[in-house]
Design a protein around this motif. Structure first.
Motif, PDB file in Angstrom:
ATOM      1  N   ILE A 189     -33.712 -33.055 104.060  1.00 11.43           N
ATOM      2  CA  ILE A 189     -34.698 -34.017 104.568  1.00 11.43           C
ATOM      3  C   ILE A 189     -34.272 -34.522 105.951  1.00 11.43           C
ATOM      4  CG2 ILE A 189     -33.618 -35.993 103.323  1.00 11.43           C
ATOM      5  CD1 ILE A 189     -36.624 -36.980 103.005  1.00 11.43           C
ATOM      6  N   THR A 235     -44.960 -25.875 103.535  1.00 14.75           N
ATOM      7  CA  THR A 235     -45.204 -26.265 102.134  1.00 14.75           C
ATOM      8  C   THR A 235     -45.332 -27.782 101.971  1.00 14.75           C
ATOM      9  OG1 THR A 235     -42.832 -26.200 101.616  1.00 14.75           O
ATOM     10  CG2 THR A 235     -44.109 -24.207 101.151  1.00 14.75           C
ATOM     11  N   ASP A 236     -44.703 -28.564 102.867  1.00 13.75           N
ATOM     12  CA  ASP A 236     -44.914 -30.027 102.803  1.00 13.75           C
ATOM     13  C   ASP A 236     -46.370 -30.357 103.113  1.00 13.75           C
ATOM     14  OD1 ASP A 236     -42.467 -31.110 102.026  1.00 13.75           O
ATOM     15  OD2 ASP A 236     -41.734 -31.375 104.080  1.00 13.75           O
ATOM     16  N   HIS A 287     -49.208 -32.080 100.756  1.00 14.66           N
ATOM     17  CA  HIS A 287     -50.025 -33.246 101.143  1.00 14.66           C
ATOM     18  C   HIS A 287     -51.508 -32.948 100.923  1.00 14.66           C
ATOM     19  CE1 HIS A 287     -47.229 -36.122 103.366  1.00 14.66           C
ATOM     20  NE2 HIS A 287     -46.424 -35.148 102.974  1.00 14.66           N
ATOM     21  N   MET A 308     -53.062 -39.247  96.091  1.00 13.85           N
ATOM     22  CA  MET A 308     -51.856 -39.649  95.367  1.00 13.85           C
ATOM     23  C   MET A 308     -51.171 -40.771  96.149  1.00 13.85           C
ATOM     24  SD  MET A 308     -48.539 -37.360  94.304  1.00 13.85           S
ATOM     25  CE  MET A 308     -47.892 -37.108  95.963  1.00 13.85           C
ATOM     26  N   ARG A 332     -48.211 -42.028  97.490  1.00  8.68           N
ATOM     27  CA  ARG A 332     -46.927 -41.371  97.773  1.00  8.68           C
ATOM     28  C   ARG A 332     -45.751 -42.326  97.602  1.00  8.68           C
ATOM     29  NH1 ARG A 332     -48.655 -36.672  99.542  1.00  8.68           N
ATOM     30  NH2 ARG A 332     -46.554 -35.908  99.878  1.00  8.68           N
ATOM     31  N   ARG A 389     -42.895 -41.561  95.024  1.00 10.40           N
ATOM     32  CA  ARG A 389     -41.537 -41.410  95.568  1.00 10.40           C
ATOM     33  C   ARG A 389     -40.567 -42.259  94.758  1.00 10.40           C
ATOM     34  NH1 ARG A 389     -42.076 -44.008 100.381  1.00 10.40           N
ATOM     35  NH2 ARG A 389     -43.420 -42.340 101.150  1.00 10.40           N
ATOM     36  N   LEU A 442     -43.621 -33.534  88.292  1.00 10.29           N
ATOM     37  CA  LEU A 442     -44.409 -33.482  89.542  1.00 10.29           C
ATOM     38  C   LEU A 442     -44.293 -32.096  90.172  1.00 10.29           C
ATOM     39  CD1 LEU A 442     -46.082 -34.918  91.753  1.00 10.29           C
ATOM     40  CD2 LEU A 442     -43.916 -35.606  92.816  1.00 10.29           C
ATOM     41  N   GLU A 443     -43.072 -31.570  90.211  1.00 16.10           N
ATOM     42  CA  GLU A 443     -42.875 -30.227  90.782  1.00 16.10           C
ATOM     43  C   GLU A 443     -43.621 -29.175  89.954  1.00 16.10           C
ATOM     44  OE1 GLU A 443     -38.438 -31.210  92.613  1.00 16.10           O
ATOM     45  OE2 GLU A 443     -38.608 -29.839  90.920  1.00 16.10           O
ATOM     46  N   LEU A 485     -47.155 -29.305  91.174  1.00 17.34           N
ATOM     47  CA  LEU A 485     -47.419 -28.933  92.576  1.00 17.34           C
ATOM     48  C   LEU A 485     -46.905 -27.547  92.954  1.00 17.34           C
ATOM     49  CD1 LEU A 485     -46.839 -32.348  94.387  1.00 17.34           C
ATOM     50  CD2 LEU A 485     -48.982 -31.159  93.973  1.00 17.34           C
ATOM     51  N   HIS A 486     -45.739 -27.157  92.471  1.00 18.44           N
ATOM     52  CA  HIS A 486     -45.150 -25.914  92.998  1.00 18.44           C
ATOM     53  C   HIS A 486     -45.998 -24.660  92.731  1.00 18.44           C
ATOM     54  CE1 HIS A 486     -40.868 -27.717  93.716  1.00 18.44           C
ATOM     55  NE2 HIS A 486     -41.830 -28.371  94.322  1.00 18.44           N
ATOM     56  N   PRO A 542     -38.738 -26.870 102.180  1.00 16.44           N
ATOM     57  CA  PRO A 542     -37.566 -27.759 102.056  1.00 16.44           C
ATOM     58  C   PRO A 542     -36.646 -27.349 100.905  1.00 16.44           C
ATOM     59  CG  PRO A 542     -39.587 -29.046 102.259  1.00 16.44           C
ATOM     60  CD  PRO A 542     -40.006 -27.612 102.172  1.00 16.44           C
ATOM     61  N   LEU A 543     -37.250 -26.897  99.777  1.00 17.34           N
ATOM     62  CA  LEU A 543     -36.444 -26.616  98.581  1.00 17.34           C
ATOM     63  C   LEU A 543     -36.236 -25.115  98.386  1.00 17.34           C
ATOM     64  CD1 LEU A 543     -38.146 -29.239  96.196  1.00 17.34           C
ATOM     65  CD2 LEU A 543     -36.198 -29.569  97.737  1.00 17.34           C
ATOM     66  N   THR A 548     -30.860 -35.350  95.419  1.00 16.59           N
ATOM     67  CA  THR A 548     -31.636 -34.370  94.641  1.00 16.59           C
ATOM     68  C   THR A 548     -31.671 -33.011  95.338  1.00 16.59           C
ATOM     69  OG1 THR A 548     -33.785 -34.783  95.692  1.00 16.59           O
ATOM     70  CG2 THR A 548     -33.173 -36.229  93.858  1.00 16.59           C
ATOM     71  N   GLN A 549     -31.169 -32.943  96.570  1.00 13.93           N
ATOM     72  CA  GLN A 549     -31.223 -31.701  97.336  1.00 13.93           C
ATOM     73  C   GLN A 549     -29.849 -31.037  97.324  1.00 13.93           C
ATOM     74  OE1 GLN A 549     -32.892 -32.681 101.227  1.00 13.93           O
ATOM     75  NE2 GLN A 549     -34.905 -33.076 100.318  1.00 13.93           N
TER      76      GLN A 549
HETATM   77  C1  LIG Z   1     -42.129 -37.205  96.098  1.00 13.40           C
HETATM   78  C2  LIG Z   1     -43.244 -37.295  97.114  1.00 13.40           C
HETATM   79  C3  LIG Z   1     -44.477 -37.934  96.507  1.00 13.40           C
HETATM   80  C4  LIG Z   1     -42.767 -38.178  98.300  1.00 13.40           C
HETATM   81  O1  LIG Z   1     -43.736 -38.149  99.314  1.00 13.40           O
HETATM   82  P1  LIG Z   1     -43.335 -38.423 100.842  1.00 13.40           P
HETATM   83  O2  LIG Z   1     -44.620 -38.598 101.597  1.00 13.40           O
HETATM   84  O3  LIG Z   1     -42.340 -39.527 100.897  1.00 13.40           O
HETATM   85  O4  LIG Z   1     -42.558 -37.137 101.339  1.00 13.40           O
HETATM   86  P2  LIG Z   1     -43.073 -35.698 101.845  1.00 13.40           P
HETATM   87  O5  LIG Z   1     -43.949 -35.080 100.810  1.00 13.40           O
HETATM   88  O6  LIG Z   1     -43.652 -35.815 103.206  1.00 13.40           O
HETATM   89  O7  LIG Z   1     -41.725 -34.843 101.854  1.00 13.40           O
HETATM   90  C5  LIG Z   1     -40.706 -35.173 102.787  1.00 13.40           C
HETATM   91  C6  LIG Z   1     -39.413 -34.542 102.386  1.00 13.40           C
HETATM   92  O8  LIG Z   1     -38.964 -35.068 101.144  1.00 13.40           O
HETATM   93  C7  LIG Z   1     -38.170 -34.090 100.508  1.00 13.40           C
HETATM   94  N1  LIG Z   1     -38.753 -33.753  99.182  1.00 13.40           N
HETATM   95  C8  LIG Z   1     -40.065 -33.677  98.840  1.00 13.40           C
HETATM   96  N2  LIG Z   1     -40.202 -33.318  97.552  1.00 13.40           N
HETATM   97  C9  LIG Z   1     -38.957 -33.157  97.083  1.00 13.40           C
HETATM   98  C10 LIG Z   1     -38.433 -32.793  95.820  1.00 13.40           C
HETATM   99  N3  LIG Z   1     -39.258 -32.495  94.812  1.00 13.40           N
HETATM  100  N4  LIG Z   1     -37.076 -32.740  95.685  1.00 13.40           N
HETATM  101  C11 LIG Z   1     -36.252 -33.026  96.708  1.00 13.40           C
HETATM  102  N5  LIG Z   1     -36.684 -33.382  97.935  1.00 13.40           N
HETATM  103  C12 LIG Z   1     -38.013 -33.441  98.113  1.00 13.40           C
HETATM  104  C13 LIG Z   1     -38.185 -32.844 101.414  1.00 13.40           C
HETATM  105  O9  LIG Z   1     -37.088 -32.875 102.268  1.00 13.40           O
HETATM  106  C14 LIG Z   1     -39.463 -33.051 102.193  1.00 13.40           C
HETATM  107  O10 LIG Z   1     -39.418 -32.353 103.425  1.00 13.40           O
HETATM  108  C15 LIG Z   1     -43.604 -35.877  97.678  1.00 13.40           C
HETATM  109  O11 LIG Z   1     -42.553 -35.407  98.443  1.00 13.40           O
HETATM  110  C16 LIG Z   1     -43.969 -34.860  96.620  1.00 13.40           C
HETATM  111  O12 LIG Z   1     -45.089 -34.828  96.174  1.00 13.40           O
HETATM  112  N6  LIG Z   1     -42.975 -33.994  96.250  1.00 13.40           N
HETATM  113  C17 LIG Z   1     -43.197 -32.937  95.293  1.00 13.40           C
HETATM  114  C18 LIG Z   1     -43.645 -31.671  95.994  1.00 13.40           C
HETATM  115  C19 LIG Z   1     -42.491 -30.940  96.581  1.00 13.40           C
HETATM  116  O13 LIG Z   1     -41.559 -30.529  95.871  1.00 13.40           O
HETATM  117  N7  LIG Z   1     -42.566 -30.778  97.908  1.00 13.40           N
HETATM  118  C20 LIG Z   1     -41.572 -30.073  98.658  1.00 13.40           C
HETATM  119  C21 LIG Z   1     -42.218 -28.841  99.273  1.00 13.40           C
HETATM  120  S1  LIG Z   1     -42.141 -27.471  98.174  1.00 13.40           S
END
Ligand SMILES: CC(C)(COP(=O)(O)OP(=O)(O)OC[C@H]1O[C@@H](n2cnc3c(N)ncnc32)[C@H](O)[C@@H]1O)[C@@H](O)C(=O)NCCC(=O)NCCS
Ligand SMILES: Nc1ncnc2c1ncn2[C@@H]1O[C@H](COP(=O)(O)OP(=O)(O)OP(=O)(O)O)[C@@H](O)[C@H]1O
Length: 204
Positions: free
Chosen positions: A15, A36-37, A41, A69, A71, A75, A88-89, A92-93, A117-118, A163-164
């Motif tokens: 992140i 993918t972010d 969204h 959603m 956020r 979060r 949640l994953e 969405l995934h 990101p992941l 978590t990363q």
């Molecule tokens: C948890 C949520 C609601 C937070 O929203 P927020 O607007 O604060 O963050 P955004 O989506 O812009 O993500 C920003 C960064 O957070 C980190 N992040 C997002 N999801 C995850 C996750 N599941 N695990 C670890 N890090 C994550 C990444 O570094 C990402 O680049 C959102 O990130 C989400 O829906 N996550 C699940 C989807 C996912 O895994 N996205 C990652 C792309 S595959």
């Protein structure tokens, strides 16, 4: 790699490491960027494909008045609770993968860049990728940049970082590393260099 088609590059990093800054520059240079972010969204925007499953799983309180959603609420829930993060994953995934597949078919650039990101944490991407680019910076720099950009507390950023995967594990999977500890202009220069390296892959 398959030499008959354009390269598909996986771009990852923790992140706030600088993925968006790098991918924006690659887009300027002619790459087809699939983020993918951004897809996540769109799926969670008002009327987004993921909204019904989110309501069924997390309740109506996970949706804000405009139908998107919430956020900040999610979060808070998922970065404190691994089971809810997996739920949640799990919603969405698969939808993200479908959309990535559709966007890859469009193939509009010199090469495709999948911003994931992941990428290291989650399986299932490697078969699509010819080359892995990691954007990396010191953890302290990451924390500071995310605090500045998002207005998060230090503790909130650390909860996400935990978590990363760790930096070394990510770096060990890289074909190419873009180091981002200094200025944005240096990041642009390094991205231009990486772009040149990727174009050479295409010519091999
Ligand atoms: C948890 C949520 C609601 C937070 O929203 P927020 O607007 O604060 O963050 P955004 O989506 O812009 O993500 C920003 C960064 O957070 C980190 N992040 C997002 N999801 C995850 C996750 N599941 N695990 C670890 N890090 C994550 C990444 O570094 C990402 O680049 C959102 O990130 C989400 O829906 N996550 C699940 C989807 C996912 O895994 N996205 C990652 C792309 S595959
Ligand atoms: N070299 C740099 N110097 C100063 N600021 C930077 C630098 N690189 C990135 N930033 C800033 O740090 C923040 C994080 O960068 P960016 O959004 O590109 O990271 P990211 O990896 O896409 O983040 P996320 O994982 O949250 O999506 C942004 O506000 C960006 O403008």
């Amino acid at each position: 790699m398959n030499h008959l088609r354009k390269p598909v590059v996986g771009l990852t990093g923790g992140i706030g490491s600088g993925k968006t800054a790098v991918s924006n520059r690659m887009a300027e240079l002619g790459a087809h960027v699939i983020d993918t972010d951004l897809i996540a969204h769109q799926l969670t925007a008002p009327g987004g494909l993921a909204i019904p499953a989110l309501i069924a799983t997390f309740g109506p309180q996970c949706i804000q008045q405009d139908g998107a959603m919430n956020r900040a609420y999610m979060r808070q829930r998922v970065f404190d609770n691994p089971d809810e993060r997996k739920q949640l994953e799990g919603i969405l995934h698969p939808l993200i993968r479908d959309e990535v597949g559709a966007q890859l078919q469009k193939d509009t650039g010199l090469y495709s860049v999948l911003v994931i990101p992941l990428l290291i944490e989650k399986g299932g991407w490697m078969h699509l990728l010819d080359h892995i680019v990691v954007v990396d910076c010191d953890t302290e720099t990451q924390i500071k940049r995310v605090m500045d950009r998002n207005g998060f507390t230090r503790e909130q950023v650390i909860a996400i970082l935990k978590t990363q995967t760790d930096r070394q594990a990510r770096l060990s999977r890289a074909d190419l590393v873009i180091e981002n500890n200094s200025s944005l202009s240096e990041l642009i220069e390094k991205t231009d260099w990486a772009h040149g390296e990727i174009l050479k892959l295409r010519l091999n």
